[in-house]
Design a protein around this motif. Structure first.
Motif, mmCIF file in Angstrom:
data_model
loop_
_atom_site.group_PDB
_atom_site.id
_atom_site.type_symbol
_atom_site.label_atom_id
_atom_site.label_comp_id
_atom_site.label_asym_id
_atom_site.label_seq_id
_atom_site.Cartn_x
_atom_site.Cartn_y
_atom_site.Cartn_z
ATOM 1 N N ARG A 104 15.186 21.267 -30.765
ATOM 2 C CA ARG A 104 14.910 21.553 -29.131
ATOM 3 C C ARG A 104 15.889 20.537 -28.492
ATOM 4 N NH1 ARG A 104 14.008 24.537 -25.706
ATOM 5 N NH2 ARG A 104 12.294 25.346 -27.004
ATOM 6 N N ALA A 105 16.186 19.356 -29.100
ATOM 7 C CA ALA A 105 17.116 18.409 -28.432
ATOM 8 C C ALA A 105 18.539 18.940 -28.226
ATOM 9 C CB ALA A 105 17.294 17.169 -29.243
ATOM 10 N N LEU A 106 18.988 19.717 -29.404
ATOM 11 C CA LEU A 106 20.393 20.382 -29.329
ATOM 12 C C LEU A 106 20.306 21.495 -28.410
ATOM 13 C CD1 LEU A 106 21.021 18.154 -31.465
ATOM 14 C CD2 LEU A 106 22.719 19.899 -32.625
ATOM 15 N N GLY A 107 19.138 22.255 -28.462
ATOM 16 C CA GLY A 107 19.087 23.604 -27.637
ATOM 17 C C GLY A 107 19.262 23.074 -26.138
ATOM 18 N N ASP A 108 18.614 21.997 -25.840
ATOM 19 C CA ASP A 108 18.756 21.575 -24.277
ATOM 20 C C ASP A 108 19.888 21.388 -23.985
ATOM 21 O OD1 ASP A 108 15.806 21.923 -24.287
ATOM 22 O OD2 ASP A 108 15.182 20.013 -24.587
ATOM 23 N N MET A 109 21.031 21.295 -24.930
ATOM 24 C CA MET A 109 22.529 20.801 -24.390
ATOM 25 C C MET A 109 23.384 22.060 -24.675
ATOM 26 S SD MET A 109 22.668 16.811 -25.499
ATOM 27 C CE MET A 109 21.707 16.645 -27.123
ATOM 28 N N ALA A 110 22.717 23.098 -25.396
ATOM 29 C CA ALA A 110 23.545 24.180 -25.719
ATOM 30 C C ALA A 110 24.424 24.951 -24.837
ATOM 31 C CB ALA A 110 22.682 25.056 -26.749
#
Length: 435
Positions: A104-110
């Motif tokens: 979720r953390a990386l997905g929010d920045m993808a």
């Protein structure tokens, strides 16, 4: 191979690419001479370094950039120019390996790097031939099913600008018989990458940042401040950003076993007639296929076709780039059999074992970001923002990447190349068989 494609650059000048030949005017910056001090010294004037430096300068910090060659000399000035979202490993793999919270953390920045590029272009009026949309092309039924899953996955993480074209419908975008369908990302695009990094370098200098070219770092002495030495001088910096990526050999030996330089090759045709160019890519979209060793291509502003593909593990250049890439181009577009190639060049990117970028900090004041594994155009711009955040008090987004485990390549530095090539052969065979 045409005469222009045979041109080669010196070890410190831009590659003999179409990008270099069509670059916007940019000054030659002097080499470092004497001693200077700064809040932050950035090593490397590619996308990661210049993005970091510009974000930091916008926050009022005194920034010095040391570049071993020229601004944009490495992958940032040689790549395919495609604005492709996310990372080289996609969110489902991140979920499976590292858990829902990390995903979720990386997905929010993808999809953030894409937006940063557009913000930079608009804010600083950077002339870099921005064009909209890119697509992923399936070469068989298995890959098409993968694109359907890819669409659902990205939509779950917030990208609602995706369009799947199956069967003959894909020919709206690509004039080739090679594919079974495509996934169009309307939020993607393509740019002249060298002009993008040159434009951001000029923006940095307008804010008081200083760039020294032809100034490779010969030593880094940890401490407070950090001392960086070049042949002609030294920099004392409160903090440092190491942003040389595949060109950082010897500066961070503790990380070198956990990454591997890889080469990729690109050719650029002579200008095509308007009718032919429209037949290839009717809406001037950027394309990459879904093979493990993928092909990628797009049109330039003067209707040349830029076509790249393949990977050389270890970063060695083939003797004849056109002989390697031209057959790939003709497999996709056989109608180009009589078209000349005007430019051919290679570039080196840095690959990690898990295909995710390496972010981290050494001794509390030396930061690094590298290893984008072929998806660096957008992620480098995100890296610059995250480095500026962690240096000014917001660390959770940087730490989401810094917390990813990175293992050394099997076989160490001696065997990582042949073992990686064996793995690539396996996946390439699967692609050819459609399994």
């Amino acid at each position: 191979m045409s005469a222009t494609s045979k041109r080669s650059a010196s070890a410190t000048e831009h590659a003999g690419s179409w990008y270099a030949a069509s670059a916007n005017p940019s000054p030659e910056r002097p080499a470092l001479a004497g001693e200077v001090s700064c809040d932050v010294c950035v090593v490397g004037a590619g996308f990661t370094g210049i993005s970091s430096a510009l974000h930091l300068a916008e926050k009022g910090l005194k920034v010095v950039v040391l570049e071993a060659a020229r601004v944009g000399y490495g992958a940032s000035g040689r790549n395919g120019g495609q604005i492709v979202n996310s990372y080289s490993r996609d969110m489902d793999v991140i979920e499976d390996k590292y858990g829902a919270e990390t995903a979720r953390a990386l997905g929010d920045m993808a999809f953030e790097g894409n937006r940063i590029i557009r913000e930079r272009i608009a804010t600083y009026d950077i002339q870099c031939d921005l064009r909209e949309k890119n697509l992923f092309a399936a070469c068989n039924a298995r890959q098409l099913n993968g694109l359907k899953e890819h669409k659902a996955l990205w939509e779950r993480y917030g990208n609602d600008q995706l369009e799947l074209l199956e069967g003959e419908a894909y020919k709206r975008e690509v004039g080739s018989d090679r594919y079974t369908g495509v996934l169009v990302d309307h939020s993607g695009g393509h740019i002249h990458p060298l002009n993008l990094v040159l434009g951001q370098a000029a923006a940095l200098e307008s804010l008081g940042g200083v760039i020294y070219e032809q100034s490779p770092v010969t030593s880094l002495e940890h401490g407070q401040p950090v001392t960086l030495r070049t042949q002609g001088g030294l920099v004392k910096a409160e903090r440092v950003v190491l942003a040389g990526n595949a060109y950082m050999s010897g500066v961070m030996p503790e990380l070198e076993g956990k990454s591997m330089p890889c080469g990729t090759q690109i050719i650029t045709t002579e200008p095509l007639e308007e009718e032919l160019a429209k037949a290839l890519l009717p809406n001037n979209i950027a394309v990459e296929d879904c093979n493990y060793l993928l092909d990628y291509y797009r049109l330039t502003r003067d209707n040349r076709l830029i076509y790249g593909g393949g990977v050389n593990y270890g970063g060695e250049d083939p003797a004849d780039i056109e002989a390697v890439i031209r057959p790939k181009m003709l497999k996709t577009f056989p109608q180009l059999s009589n078209v000349k190639v005007d430019y051919a060049w290679s570039g080196t990117f840095l690959m990690t074992l898990n295909r995710l970028p390496q972010f981290g900090v050494i001794n509390d004041n030396v930061y690094y970001a590298q290893g984008y594994s072929g998806h660096g155009v957008t992620c480098t711009h995100l890296a610059g923002r995250l480095i500026s955040e962690v240096m000014t008090g917001r660390d959770e987004r940087f730490d989401a990447f810094a917390g990813l485990p990175h293992l050394p390549f099997p076989g160490g530095r001696m065997l990582r190349v042949p073992l990686s090539a064996m793995g690539a052969w396996y996946y390439e065979t699967r692609d050819k068989l459609g399994i």
